[in-house]
Scaffold this active site. Structure first.
Site, PDB file in Angstrom:
ATOM      1  N   GLU A   3       2.259 -43.351   6.733  1.00  0.00           N
ATOM      2  CA  GLU A   3       3.215 -42.247   6.701  1.00  0.00           C
ATOM      3  C   GLU A   3       4.475 -42.593   7.489  1.00  0.00           C
ATOM      4  OE1 GLU A   3       0.958 -38.128   6.194  1.00  0.00           O
ATOM      5  OE2 GLU A   3       0.737 -38.954   8.200  1.00  0.00           O
ATOM      6  N   ILE A   4       4.295 -43.133   8.671  1.00  0.00           N
ATOM      7  CA  ILE A   4       5.432 -43.455   9.536  1.00  0.00           C
ATOM      8  C   ILE A   4       6.384 -44.422   8.838  1.00  0.00           C
ATOM      9  CG2 ILE A   4       6.064 -44.641  11.674  1.00  0.00           C
ATOM     10  CD1 ILE A   4       3.467 -43.365  12.884  1.00  0.00           C
ATOM     11  N   VAL A  15      -4.143 -44.258   8.604  1.00  0.00           N
ATOM     12  CA  VAL A  15      -3.283 -43.485   7.714  1.00  0.00           C
ATOM     13  C   VAL A  15      -1.909 -43.255   8.344  1.00  0.00           C
ATOM     14  CG1 VAL A  15      -2.992 -41.279   6.510  1.00  0.00           C
ATOM     15  CG2 VAL A  15      -5.239 -42.367   6.583  1.00  0.00           C
ATOM     16  N   CYS A  16      -1.881 -43.046   9.638  1.00  0.00           N
ATOM     17  CA  CYS A  16      -0.626 -42.705  10.324  1.00  0.00           C
ATOM     18  C   CYS A  16       0.490 -43.721  10.095  1.00  0.00           C
ATOM     19  CB  CYS A  16      -0.882 -42.507  11.817  1.00  0.00           C
ATOM     20  SG  CYS A  16      -1.960 -41.102  12.190  1.00  0.00           S
ATOM     21  N   PRO A  17       0.231 -45.034  10.223  1.00  0.00           N
ATOM     22  CA  PRO A  17       1.346 -45.968  10.005  1.00  0.00           C
ATOM     23  C   PRO A  17       1.854 -45.970   8.571  1.00  0.00           C
ATOM     24  CG  PRO A  17      -0.713 -47.159  10.374  1.00  0.00           C
ATOM     25  CD  PRO A  17      -0.961 -45.727  10.726  1.00  0.00           C
TER      26      PRO A  17
END
Length: 209
Positions: free
Chosen positions: A54-55, A50-52
């Site tokens: 958002e990034i 999920v983090c990438p």
């Protein structure tokens, strides 16, 4: 639980990666006070799923943030070396190559703790051993900091729940409109829509229009 809303944003000095390639020491939040708004967001881990999304979502809206004089800063509890390695890997291979805003290393977990987004609980037992329940990493915290260094909006999501970057931009627009006009922004307000005077008479005028 105490909240940081309307309070001074905790300053920090830490190692960070700038422009996707330069590891720098002593990166500090205070350098932007008086000149820029800051959108500070925390994410759990490098090399995740999920983090990438958002990034990259923040990177894709970079022009929108820059036109509003907003500095994006990302933070996780990984090392600056981990950030740098992830930044060298193309998107199609699971990396975040092409991201240019600062990514800060909170390896000591003090920044996450000061902003109230550090997960897990930890105690020192009778054998003086530090014990933690779960991973001690950051939740998905987001903080909008005005040019005076005051937190005007915050949002904290659990790990599975990605954030809406357009909503972050909407909140920036609302804050900047309020600062300029003195009028407040009702639910679902968007830039260019009708606002409200911060008075009882203004409230009546809004609902009668």
């Amino acid at each position: 639980m105490n909240t940081l809303i309307a309070k001074k944003a905790p300053n920090f000095t830490a190692n960070a990666v700038l422009n996707g390639k330069d590891i720098v020491p002593n990166f500090t939040l205070a350098q932007f006070k008086g000149s820029k708004y800051v959108l500070l967001f925390f994410y759990p881990k490098d090399f995740t799923f999920v983090c990438p999304t958002e990034i990259y979502a923040f990177q894709e809206k970079m022009n929108d943030f820059e036109s509003r004089n907003v500095q994006i800063i990302a933070v996780s509890t990984d090392t600056e070396q981990s950030h740098w390695a992830w930044l060298q890997i193309p998107k199609e291979k699971g990396g975040i190559y092409g991201v240019t805003y600062p990514i800060v290393s909170d390896i000591n977990k003090t920044i996450s703790h000061n902003y109230g987004v550090l997960s897990a609980n930890w105690i020192c037992n009778n054998n003086e051993e530090l014990k933690a329940t779960g991973e001690i990493i950051a939740y998905r915290g987001l903080f909008l900091i005005d040019k005076n260094g005051i937190i005007r909006h915050l949002l904290i999501n659990d790990f599975p729940l990605g954030r809406n970057v357009d909503e972050a931009i909407r909140m920036i627009d609302a804050l900047q409109y309020y600062e300029k006009s003195g009028e407040v922004c009702p639910a679902n307000w968007k830039k260019g829509e009708k606002s409200m005077e911060a008075s009882h008479s203004g409230l009546l005028d809004y609902f009668s229009s």
